[in-house]
Write a protein that holds these residues in place. Structure first.
Motif, PDB file in Angstrom:
ATOM      1  N   ILE A 158     -31.934  31.114 -53.172  1.00  0.00           N
ATOM      2  CA  ILE A 158     -32.041  29.656 -53.211  1.00  0.00           C
ATOM      3  C   ILE A 158     -30.641  29.087 -53.438  1.00  0.00           C
ATOM      4  CG2 ILE A 158     -33.026  27.661 -54.415  1.00  0.00           C
ATOM      5  CD1 ILE A 158     -35.135  29.352 -53.007  1.00  0.00           C
ATOM      6  N   SER A 159     -30.249  28.164 -52.595  1.00  0.00           N
ATOM      7  CA  SER A 159     -28.917  27.569 -52.713  1.00  0.00           C
ATOM      8  C   SER A 159     -28.928  26.484 -53.780  1.00  0.00           C
ATOM      9  CB  SER A 159     -28.463  26.982 -51.374  1.00  0.00           C
ATOM     10  OG  SER A 159     -27.208  26.355 -51.517  1.00  0.00           O
ATOM     11  N   TRP A 160     -28.748  26.912 -55.022  1.00  0.00           N
ATOM     12  CA  TRP A 160     -28.703  25.919 -56.085  1.00  0.00           C
ATOM     13  C   TRP A 160     -27.499  24.992 -55.890  1.00  0.00           C
ATOM     14  CZ3 TRP A 160     -24.461  25.692 -59.256  1.00  0.00           C
ATOM     15  CH2 TRP A 160     -23.654  26.823 -59.318  1.00  0.00           C
ATOM     16  N   GLN A 161     -26.451  25.502 -55.215  1.00  0.00           N
ATOM     17  CA  GLN A 161     -25.293  24.649 -54.940  1.00  0.00           C
ATOM     18  C   GLN A 161     -25.686  23.495 -54.016  1.00  0.00           C
ATOM     19  OE1 GLN A 161     -25.348  27.991 -54.341  1.00  0.00           O
ATOM     20  NE2 GLN A 161     -23.671  28.955 -55.456  1.00  0.00           N
ATOM     21  N   GLY A 162     -26.539  23.781 -53.026  1.00  0.00           N
ATOM     22  CA  GLY A 162     -27.024  22.721 -52.145  1.00  0.00           C
ATOM     23  C   GLY A 162     -27.841  21.695 -52.902  1.00  0.00           C
ATOM     24  N   HIS A 163     -28.685  22.177 -53.804  1.00  0.00           N
ATOM     25  CA  HIS A 163     -29.489  21.268 -54.621  1.00  0.00           C
ATOM     26  C   HIS A 163     -28.587  20.427 -55.518  1.00  0.00           C
ATOM     27  CE1 HIS A 163     -33.141  24.219 -54.325  1.00  0.00           C
ATOM     28  NE2 HIS A 163     -32.803  23.709 -53.157  1.00  0.00           N
ATOM     29  N   LEU A 164     -27.639  21.090 -56.190  1.00  0.00           N
ATOM     30  CA  LEU A 164     -26.733  20.397 -57.111  1.00  0.00           C
ATOM     31  C   LEU A 164     -25.907  19.339 -56.392  1.00  0.00           C
ATOM     32  CD1 LEU A 164     -25.339  20.015 -59.851  1.00  0.00           C
ATOM     33  CD2 LEU A 164     -23.775  21.863 -59.198  1.00  0.00           C
ATOM     34  N   PHE A 165     -25.256  19.730 -55.297  1.00  0.00           N
ATOM     35  CA  PHE A 165     -24.379  18.769 -54.628  1.00  0.00           C
ATOM     36  C   PHE A 165     -25.154  17.730 -53.827  1.00  0.00           C
ATOM     37  CE2 PHE A 165     -21.326  21.965 -55.874  1.00  0.00           C
ATOM     38  CZ  PHE A 165     -20.354  21.150 -56.440  1.00  0.00           C
ATOM     39  N   GLY A 166     -26.378  18.047 -53.417  1.00  0.00           N
ATOM     40  CA  GLY A 166     -27.229  17.011 -52.861  1.00  0.00           C
ATOM     41  C   GLY A 166     -27.525  15.956 -53.921  1.00  0.00           C
ATOM     42  N   ALA A 167     -27.857  16.408 -55.141  1.00  0.00           N
ATOM     43  CA  ALA A 167     -28.125  15.484 -56.251  1.00  0.00           C
ATOM     44  C   ALA A 167     -26.890  14.664 -56.593  1.00  0.00           C
ATOM     45  CB  ALA A 167     -28.616  16.267 -57.472  1.00  0.00           C
ATOM     46  N   VAL A 168     -25.731  15.315 -56.627  1.00  0.00           N
ATOM     47  CA  VAL A 168     -24.476  14.593 -56.885  1.00  0.00           C
ATOM     48  C   VAL A 168     -24.258  13.545 -55.794  1.00  0.00           C
ATOM     49  CG1 VAL A 168     -21.946  14.848 -56.929  1.00  0.00           C
ATOM     50  CG2 VAL A 168     -23.384  16.443 -58.211  1.00  0.00           C
ATOM     51  N   GLY A 169     -24.519  13.927 -54.541  1.00  0.00           N
ATOM     52  CA  GLY A 169     -24.385  12.979 -53.440  1.00  0.00           C
ATOM     53  C   GLY A 169     -25.314  11.788 -53.590  1.00  0.00           C
ATOM     54  N   GLY A 170     -26.534  12.032 -54.080  1.00  0.00           N
ATOM     55  CA  GLY A 170     -27.471  10.933 -54.310  1.00  0.00           C
ATOM     56  C   GLY A 170     -26.976   9.968 -55.370  1.00  0.00           C
ATOM     57  N   ALA A 171     -26.421  10.507 -56.453  1.00  0.00           N
ATOM     58  CA  ALA A 171     -25.874   9.648 -57.512  1.00  0.00           C
ATOM     59  C   ALA A 171     -24.667   8.860 -56.996  1.00  0.00           C
ATOM     60  CB  ALA A 171     -25.501  10.493 -58.726  1.00  0.00           C
ATOM     61  N   LEU A 172     -23.801   9.535 -56.239  1.00  0.00           N
ATOM     62  CA  LEU A 172     -22.636   8.846 -55.667  1.00  0.00           C
ATOM     63  C   LEU A 172     -23.065   7.773 -54.674  1.00  0.00           C
ATOM     64  CD1 LEU A 172     -20.100  11.754 -55.071  1.00  0.00           C
ATOM     65  CD2 LEU A 172     -19.881   9.852 -56.681  1.00  0.00           C
TER      66      LEU A 172
END
Length: 194
Positions: A158-172
């Motif tokens: 599971i690409s937790w990095q994809g999940h994390l940076f997707g979430a960061v992108g949503g906040a940004l």
């Protein structure tokens, strides 16, 4: 008619994901090679293509309903606004994976968008001060906030990095798109800008 167009765009996007997976299966998974490959020059292509690719039918089926629902909710507040938000999430998520994921790995899937849209919908009300958007954000947090644990490492494959940076992108995206809207409008009576 924004809601109808939002629904149509969401359905068409999911249809595109399914069509890409059909082609991927017909071509013996060759398309998955266009996912994000961290720190490889050719892997940058994956920043643009990875959210369209999936590691099999189970992966695509798992993303289908969240993409339909969250994509619709993001677009329903305005098509241009929703597309801008999606572009920020897509870019931040892909580049974050490319920069931080382990070498010699391959990352595909629309989960980057799912996590980004979820976080965006949960925080945008803090910028817009729209009561309906605040209530929607709190409701989504209560219903689906637990999936945000997917930003933590731990599950193999599971690409937790994809999940994390997707979430960061949503906040940004909320900060960029909705804060700009907030600062262009006169604040409601009793509100002060920071």
């Amino acid at each position: 008619m924004t809601w109808a167009r939002a629904a149509l765009i969401s359905v068409c996007f999911v249809a595109l994901l399914w069509a890409v997976e059909v082609l991927d299966v017909l071509w013996s998974r060759d398309l998955d090679l266009y996912g994000v490959r961290p720190r490889e020059g050719e892997g940058l292509t994956g920043v643009a293509l990875a959210p369209l690719l999936h590691a099999g039918w189970d992966h695509l089926i798992g993303n289908t309903l969240p993409v339909l629902v969250l994509g619709f909710l993001v677009l329903a507040a305005g098509i241009g606004r929703g597309l801008a938000v999606t572009a920020v999430i897509w870019l931040v998520g892909g580049l974050g994976v490319w920069l931080t994921a382990p070498a010699a790995t391959l990352h595909v899937g629309a989960s980057v968008l799912v996590f980004g849209w979820l976080v965006y919908l949960m925080v945008r009300g803090a910028y817009t001060r729209n009561v309906g958007e605040i209530i929607l954000g709190l409701t989504l947090f209560m219903m689906y906030g637990g999936i945000l644990l997917g930003v933590l490492p731990g599950q193999p494959g599971i690409s937790w990095q994809g999940h994390l940076f997707g979430a960061v992108g949503g906040a940004l995206a909320a900060a960029m798109v909705d804060r700009r809207r907030w600062t262009r409008q006169a604040p409601p009576a009793g509100w002060s800008r920071l």
